[in-house]
Write a protein that holds these residues in place. Structure first.
Motif, mmCIF file in Angstrom:
data_model
loop_
_atom_site.group_PDB
_atom_site.id
_atom_site.type_symbol
_atom_site.label_atom_id
_atom_site.label_comp_id
_atom_site.label_asym_id
_atom_site.label_seq_id
_atom_site.Cartn_x
_atom_site.Cartn_y
_atom_site.Cartn_z
ATOM 1 N N GLY A 67 1.932 -2.321 4.130
ATOM 2 C CA GLY A 67 1.103 -3.332 2.999
ATOM 3 C C GLY A 67 -0.124 -3.607 4.148
ATOM 4 O O GLY A 67 0.259 -3.597 5.056
ATOM 5 N N LYS A 123 -2.863 -4.341 9.121
ATOM 6 C CA LYS A 123 -1.669 -4.071 8.096
ATOM 7 C C LYS A 123 -0.368 -4.038 8.890
ATOM 8 O O LYS A 123 -0.378 -4.452 9.458
ATOM 9 C CB LYS A 123 -1.895 -1.965 8.185
ATOM 10 N N THR A 162 0.908 -1.233 0.343
ATOM 11 C CA THR A 162 0.250 0.077 0.152
ATOM 12 C C THR A 162 1.303 1.298 -0.542
ATOM 13 O O THR A 162 0.254 2.335 -0.311
ATOM 14 C CB THR A 162 -1.418 -0.114 1.212
#
Length: 488
Positions: free
Chosen positions: A299, A263, A73
């Motif tokens: 990510g 996360k 991410t």
């Protein structure tokens, strides 16, 4: 310093009868290592330890697993050249195994114990394993003490019962355990489910970018489900009525489409900071302050598929912190250095030399090596291809561009402890961060766990550690046990 009596004729020896000069510290090249393979006592301890149980895992025997994916991410390519982390939006298939540590294969899920958090990423460069726990620290910081530590968590060889005398004797003689003991005895010692806990790489690792520049790194998986823990009485009731509670919860959540997610964040430390940071950054009994090294998002991990067969996928899954990919390397963490050998050695014993050819462990990257034969070789066994290197027949050859980044070592080869012996500051800081209710439950858990200890000497020694971390902490435990804090 060793606590053994150096004048005693009852010397600790190797299996061949040679006396052991140091059973606390691995033999390293200088204070920060790396650990030397010539430390035959360390290798013997770990190799023998890996062969003490048949056939279940020596530790982390009881567990549950799931498949999923990891999606990048945030761009971290300036820190690492690892291909699976190379671009935002990239997805990598992965498998995770959660577990308790000390219990046997049939033990209850809801006991007070750390939880294993082992992730296998099936990257295009080979498998990368991050083999951590649900705590950011561990009980010991040198692998040479690991077999002794786990022996204290297992059963007494005569009574075949759990032995609190051994547990607290070892911890009281190993003050580096205090930080992890405090976490274990806190509310987080019994997670509500595997979905409601964080995961950590725990160790310090090294990331290297495409230009060859390195940084030290620590991994933090933050649960998106939120942290939830079990009351000690509720946990005991569930252990008696549904000992597979966590296993069932994970399977059912995924089965109904409630996919758990985490996360991933990292802390990044410049290489040069390792020489000046107030705690040794490679000591796995310590954390790095997030004020000093803030969390950086990397990510998101999502679990979206249950195993089709528990034995084939969860039980035969093998993880090793030595399974690296280009751009991720080891640090001088002494506990990590021992695990690099011990985990793969355990799998070669427990599952077999060809464990990586099993579907759950097989990489998506093509395997080209000269390993042949062995028990349960079920693939083509290399066919008629070249089976040695170097060779003149087009066989696989070494890849110089994938060498690890050079690192400097210095000092005398010796059994050397970490330079820093402050085992109390971080444990005390943690105690003071807790609310009054959390402190009360922590003390009650400690007192309840220590009451069965038969020797006041052990209790007093441990109380002194609590007191050094925080006077109130030690005083409350002492009062709970009907003892006085030792004057010394």
């Amino acid at each position: 310093m060793s606590t053994s009596n150096q004048n005693s004729p009852n010397k600790l020896t190797t299996s061949t009868g040679a006396p052991v000069g140091d059973n606390q510290n691995s033999l390293t090249a200088g204070p920060r290592g790396p650990v030397l393979i010539q430390d035959v006592h360390l290798l013997e301890k770990l190799a023998h330890f890996n062969r003490e149980r048949v056939p279940e895992r020596v530790v982390h025997a009881k567990g549950a697993g799931a498949h999923g994916y990891f999606e990048v991410t945030q761009d971290v390519s300036r820190y690492t050249k690892a291909a699976f982390l190379s671009e935002v939006g990239k997805r990598t298939p992965m498998f995770i195994r959660f577990s308790t540590v000390a219990g046997e294969l049939g033990s209850a899920d809801t006991v007070r114990d750390p939880r294993g958090f082992a992730v296998k990423f099936y990257t295009e460069e080979g498998n990368y394993d991050l083999v951590g726990n649900n705590t950011p620290v561990f009980f010991i910081r040198d692998a040479i003490k690991f077999p002794d530590f786990i022996h204290t968590q297992k059963r007494h060889p005569q009574t075949h019962l759990k032995n609190p005398n051994a547990v607290w004797d070892f911890w009281s003689l190993s003050p580096e355990s205090l930080h992890q003991v405090t976490i274990l005895m806190s509310d987080r010692g019994i997670p509500a489910t595997y979905r409601h806990m964080h995961g950590f790489g725990s160790h310090t690792f090294k990331w290297v970018n495409a230009e060859g520049k390195g940084v030290w790194v620590k991994y933090h998986f933050k649960t998106e489900q939120g942290i939830k823990n079990l009351d000690v009485n509720v946990a005991a009731e569930i252990a008696g009525t549904n000992p597979d509670y966590h296993t069932e919860d994970l399977f059912n959540a995924i089965d109904k489409g409630d996919f758990p997610a985490w996360k991933l964040y990292v802390q990044i430390m410049p290489l040069e900071d390792a020489d000046t940071y107030r705690f040794d950054p490679f000591d796995v009994t310590k954390v790095w302050s997030q004020k000093d090294y803030p969390l950086i998002e990397v990510g998101r991990m999502v679990l979206n598929r249950n195993p089709e067969n528990y034995f084939a996928e969860v039980e035969q899954a093998t993880f090793s912190p030595g399974n690296f990919v280009s751009g991720i390397e080891a640090s001088p963490d002494k506990m990590l250095q021992g695990r690099l050998f011990a985990y793969s050695d355990a799998h070669r014993y427990r599952v077999g030399a060809n464990h990586n050819t099993l579907p759950i462990n097989r990489p998506v990257a093509e395997v080209r090596n000269n390993q042949r034969d062995g028990q349960m070789r079920a693939d083509g066994n290399g066919g008629s291809s070249t089976y040695y290197e170097p060779n003149s027949f087009g066989g696989p050859t070494e890849s110089p561009k994938d060498r690890i980044s050079p690192f400097e070592v210095s000092g005398y080869a010796n059994s050397t402890a970490y330079d820093h012996d402050d085992h109390y500051t971080q444990a005390g800081d943690l105690y003071r961060l807790l609310s009054e209710d959390e402190r009360t439950r922590l003390v009650a858990n400690v007192v309840g766990a220590m009451k069965p200890v038969e020797h006041d000497e052990i209790k007093l020694r441990q109380i002194a550690h609590f007191y050094k971390a925080d006077p109130e902490y030690g005083q409350r435990v002492a009062e709970g046990l009907g003892l006085q804090v030792p004057k010394a």
